[in-house]
Design a protein around this motif. Structure first.
Motif, PDB file in Angstrom:
ATOM      1  N   ILE A 151       0.638  -1.098  -0.058  1.00  0.00           N
ATOM      2  CA  ILE A 151       0.179  -0.081  -0.079  1.00  0.00           C
ATOM      3  C   ILE A 151       0.724   1.114  -0.003  1.00  0.00           C
ATOM      4  CG2 ILE A 151      -1.882   1.353   1.320  1.00  0.00           C
ATOM      5  CD1 ILE A 151      -2.982  -1.343   2.235  1.00  0.00           C
ATOM      6  N   LEU A 152       1.994   1.229   0.804  1.00  0.00           N
ATOM      7  CA  LEU A 152       2.777   2.731   1.103  1.00  0.00           C
ATOM      8  C   LEU A 152       4.128   2.715   0.102  1.00  0.00           C
ATOM      9  CD1 LEU A 152       2.088   2.976   4.746  1.00  0.00           C
ATOM     10  CD2 LEU A 152       0.789   4.094   3.129  1.00  0.00           C
ATOM     11  N   PRO A 153       4.340   1.674  -0.613  1.00  0.00           N
ATOM     12  CA  PRO A 153       5.692   1.889  -1.281  1.00  0.00           C
ATOM     13  C   PRO A 153       5.659   3.165  -2.327  1.00  0.00           C
ATOM     14  CG  PRO A 153       5.063  -0.260  -1.276  1.00  0.00           C
ATOM     15  CD  PRO A 153       4.221   0.384  -0.720  1.00  0.00           C
ATOM     16  N   SER A 154       6.512   3.944  -2.232  1.00  0.00           N
ATOM     17  CA  SER A 154       6.482   5.309  -2.896  1.00  0.00           C
ATOM     18  C   SER A 154       6.556   4.818  -4.526  1.00  0.00           C
ATOM     19  CB  SER A 154       7.418   6.085  -2.797  1.00  0.00           C
ATOM     20  OG  SER A 154       7.544   7.332  -3.726  1.00  0.00           O
ATOM     21  N   GLY A 155       5.908   5.434  -5.221  1.00  0.00           N
ATOM     22  CA  GLY A 155       5.743   5.132  -6.892  1.00  0.00           C
ATOM     23  C   GLY A 155       4.766   3.979  -7.460  1.00  0.00           C
ATOM     24  N   PHE A 156       4.844   2.957  -6.645  1.00  0.00           N
ATOM     25  CA  PHE A 156       3.904   1.668  -7.201  1.00  0.00           C
ATOM     26  C   PHE A 156       2.754   1.203  -6.110  1.00  0.00           C
ATOM     27  CE2 PHE A 156       7.739   0.190  -5.693  1.00  0.00           C
ATOM     28  CZ  PHE A 156       7.464  -0.845  -4.796  1.00  0.00           C
ATOM     29  N   GLY A 157       2.881   1.949  -4.847  1.00  0.00           N
ATOM     30  CA  GLY A 157       2.061   1.352  -3.963  1.00  0.00           C
ATOM     31  C   GLY A 157       0.703   1.762  -4.209  1.00  0.00           C
ATOM     32  N   LEU A 158      -0.138   1.187  -3.548  1.00  0.00           N
ATOM     33  CA  LEU A 158      -1.680   1.223  -3.764  1.00  0.00           C
ATOM     34  C   LEU A 158      -2.050   2.716  -3.564  1.00  0.00           C
ATOM     35  CD1 LEU A 158      -4.299   0.317  -4.142  1.00  0.00           C
ATOM     36  CD2 LEU A 158      -4.821  -0.354  -1.647  1.00  0.00           C
ATOM     37  N   ALA A 159      -1.481   3.440  -2.394  1.00  0.00           N
ATOM     38  CA  ALA A 159      -1.793   4.808  -1.969  1.00  0.00           C
ATOM     39  C   ALA A 159      -1.475   5.767  -3.161  1.00  0.00           C
ATOM     40  CB  ALA A 159      -0.833   5.348  -0.774  1.00  0.00           C
ATOM     41  N   ASP A 160      -0.470   5.661  -3.972  1.00  0.00           N
ATOM     42  CA  ASP A 160       0.026   6.303  -4.924  1.00  0.00           C
ATOM     43  C   ASP A 160      -0.647   6.243  -6.205  1.00  0.00           C
ATOM     44  OD1 ASP A 160       1.969   7.938  -3.735  1.00  0.00           O
ATOM     45  OD2 ASP A 160       3.663   6.913  -4.267  1.00  0.00           O
ATOM     46  N   GLY A 173       6.892   9.839  -0.167  1.00  0.00           N
ATOM     47  CA  GLY A 173       7.676   9.202   0.682  1.00  0.00           C
ATOM     48  C   GLY A 173       6.823   8.752   2.026  1.00  0.00           C
ATOM     49  N   TRP A 174       5.891   7.885   1.921  1.00  0.00           N
ATOM     50  CA  TRP A 174       4.833   7.819   2.882  1.00  0.00           C
ATOM     51  C   TRP A 174       5.636   7.247   4.205  1.00  0.00           C
ATOM     52  CZ3 TRP A 174       0.255   9.371   2.225  1.00  0.00           C
ATOM     53  CH2 TRP A 174      -0.155   9.425   0.644  1.00  0.00           C
ATOM     54  N   LEU A 175       6.766   6.593   4.165  1.00  0.00           N
ATOM     55  CA  LEU A 175       7.644   6.271   5.413  1.00  0.00           C
ATOM     56  C   LEU A 175       9.078   6.769   5.403  1.00  0.00           C
ATOM     57  CD1 LEU A 175       6.441   2.138   5.315  1.00  0.00           C
ATOM     58  CD2 LEU A 175       5.473   4.148   6.738  1.00  0.00           C
ATOM     59  N   SER A 184       1.236   7.869   8.174  1.00  0.00           N
ATOM     60  CA  SER A 184       0.927   6.504   7.583  1.00  0.00           C
ATOM     61  C   SER A 184       0.832   5.371   8.792  1.00  0.00           C
ATOM     62  CB  SER A 184       2.289   6.096   6.744  1.00  0.00           C
ATOM     63  OG  SER A 184       2.351   7.025   5.764  1.00  0.00           O
ATOM     64  N   ILE A 185       1.462   5.587   9.831  1.00  0.00           N
ATOM     65  CA  ILE A 185       1.317   4.464  10.882  1.00  0.00           C
ATOM     66  C   ILE A 185      -0.049   4.762  11.488  1.00  0.00           C
ATOM     67  CG2 ILE A 185       2.270   4.072  13.063  1.00  0.00           C
ATOM     68  CD1 ILE A 185       4.819   5.028  12.416  1.00  0.00           C
ATOM     69  N   VAL A 186      -0.551   6.012  11.440  1.00  0.00           N
ATOM     70  CA  VAL A 186      -1.882   6.131  12.053  1.00  0.00           C
ATOM     71  C   VAL A 186      -3.054   5.583  11.204  1.00  0.00           C
ATOM     72  CG1 VAL A 186      -3.722   7.758  12.402  1.00  0.00           C
ATOM     73  CG2 VAL A 186      -1.407   8.183  13.319  1.00  0.00           C
ATOM     74  N   ALA A 187      -2.990   5.641   9.867  1.00  0.00           N
ATOM     75  CA  ALA A 187      -3.802   5.205   8.899  1.00  0.00           C
ATOM     76  C   ALA A 187      -3.878   3.692   8.947  1.00  0.00           C
ATOM     77  CB  ALA A 187      -3.467   5.428   7.382  1.00  0.00           C
ATOM     78  N   THR A 188      -2.563   3.020   9.132  1.00  0.00           N
ATOM     79  CA  THR A 188      -2.389   1.583   9.396  1.00  0.00           C
ATOM     80  C   THR A 188      -3.134   1.185  10.649  1.00  0.00           C
ATOM     81  OG1 THR A 188      -0.117   1.769   8.275  1.00  0.00           O
ATOM     82  CG2 THR A 188      -0.674  -0.385   9.544  1.00  0.00           C
ATOM     83  N   THR A 189      -2.909   1.830  11.490  1.00  0.00           N
ATOM     84  CA  THR A 189      -3.581   1.502  12.871  1.00  0.00           C
ATOM     85  C   THR A 189      -4.974   1.625  12.809  1.00  0.00           C
ATOM     86  OG1 THR A 189      -1.629   2.342  14.040  1.00  0.00           O
ATOM     87  CG2 THR A 189      -3.557   1.899  15.345  1.00  0.00           C
ATOM     88  N   VAL A 190      -5.715   2.642  12.344  1.00  0.00           N
ATOM     89  CA  VAL A 190      -7.212   2.777  12.151  1.00  0.00           C
ATOM     90  C   VAL A 190      -7.686   1.625  11.188  1.00  0.00           C
ATOM     91  CG1 VAL A 190      -8.854   4.225  11.166  1.00  0.00           C
ATOM     92  CG2 VAL A 190      -6.746   5.168  12.533  1.00  0.00           C
TER      93      VAL A 190
END
Length: 320
Positions: A151-160, A173-175, A184-190
């Motif tokens: 989900i969070l990898p820059s460029g090819f993740g689901l978020a991008d 650069g989400w992380l 990003s950590i908050v979104a994962t936790t939610v």
């Protein structure tokens, strides 16, 4: 003629232990009457695995204990004084509090909204409830690796990719960027833990008497008025419970940060528990790590005592 009086039969003592046995039977009866016999195994385990480590850790925090076995001299409150002056303690504590603030509000609000939707649905309710609660059943490692690799990898993740569908290609650069790492950590936790709050709210909604809504509907109250004047007030206690449980859980964050960012970038996401871990198992300073953990324990204890006091004050004001 003389009559011989029959000798009185000697009294036979009962093998009851005499006076010495009566106190023992009294203690045994008291233990049985109060159920202490049944909870004794639990008390033993509780004392062995909770009370003793708590007392042992407190004593360790007053020494220069080292994980290698050296040291162990009594230093009094020196570890606590050093912790108060340590800027890394305060920065880690601030990261923990900031994460708690950012995560608590969406976890409460999203959990309530999902519960309201699930309570109103009339088609395949079990599927909606399962889909919203299922992420909570996943281990933290699975959830973190899912967001870390998909989900969070820059460029090819689901978020991008989702941003690209609306014409945006920021490659954030989400992380690795300090501005987005904590979010990003908050979104994962939610996504991961909101199912627990959803379940509590759903159970509370099902306990609200239906005749309250029927009476309000007969009086002409619409959906919003029923929500504001019936549903939310009836969920007040549940909301208080959810907030306290969520705050306590967020303060103890460790897994998500350790797996996803390792505390970076530039220690901007390192929580206090990770700092305790680093001092104890990387820096080998068990005594100092114990002192920091007990300072954090005092904070958690304070937070856990605030909600009952506030609830009692509200109840007293309502009684007046």
């Amino acid at each position: 003629m003389t009559s011989t009086a029959a000798a009185a039969p000697a009294s036979v003592a009962k093998p009851d232990g005499g006076a010495a046995g009566r106190p023992l039977r009294g203690v045994r009866r008291k233990w049985t009457e109060h159920g202490l016999v049944f909870i004794a195994p639990f008390l033993l385990v509780y004392a062995l695995f909770l009370v003793w480590p708590l007392v042992s850790g407190l004593g360790m925090s007053l020494t220069s204990e080292n994980i290698t076995g050296s040291g162990g001299e009594f230093v009094g409150l020196d570890n606590y004084a050093e912790a108060v002056r340590d800027p890394d303690v305060w920065s880690s504590l601030w990261n923990t509090v900031w994460f708690t603030v950012l995560s608590t509000v969406p976890l409460v609000v999203v959990g309530l909204v999902l519960a309201l939707l699930a309570h109103q649905l009339r088609v395949v309710q079990w599927l909606w409830r399962l889909s919203w609660f299922a992420p909570f059943l996943l281990p933290s490692g699975v959830v973190c690796l899912l967001f870390l690799n998909m989900i969070l990898p820059s460029g090819f993740g689901l978020a991008d990719q989702l941003l690209a569908t609306v014409g945006l290609t920021p490659e954030i650069g989400w992380l690795t960027d300090e501005r987005y790492a904590m979010l990003s950590i908050v979104a994962t936790t939610v996504w991961w833990t909101v199912g627990f709050n959803f379940l509590l709210y759903l159970a509370a909604l099902q306990a609200i008497p239906a005749h309250l809504y029927e009476a309000a509907e007969l009086d002409g109250a619409g959906t919003w008025k029923r929500l504001l004047h019936i549903t939310l007030p009836m969920l007040r206690r549940t909301t208080g419970l959810v907030v306290v449980l969520q705050v306590l859980a967020s303060l103890k964050i460790f897994d998500q940060v350790y797996i996803m960012t390792g505390g970076g970038p530039d220690e901007s996401t390192r929580p206090i528990l990770q700092y305790v871990y680093q001092q104890g198992f990387t820096g080998y300073r068990i005594g100092y790590a114990s002192a920091v953990s007990y300072i954090f324990f005092a904070l958690i204890l304070t937070v856990s005592l605030v909600q009952p006091l506030l609830s009692r004050r509200r109840a007293e004001e309502a009684a007046k």
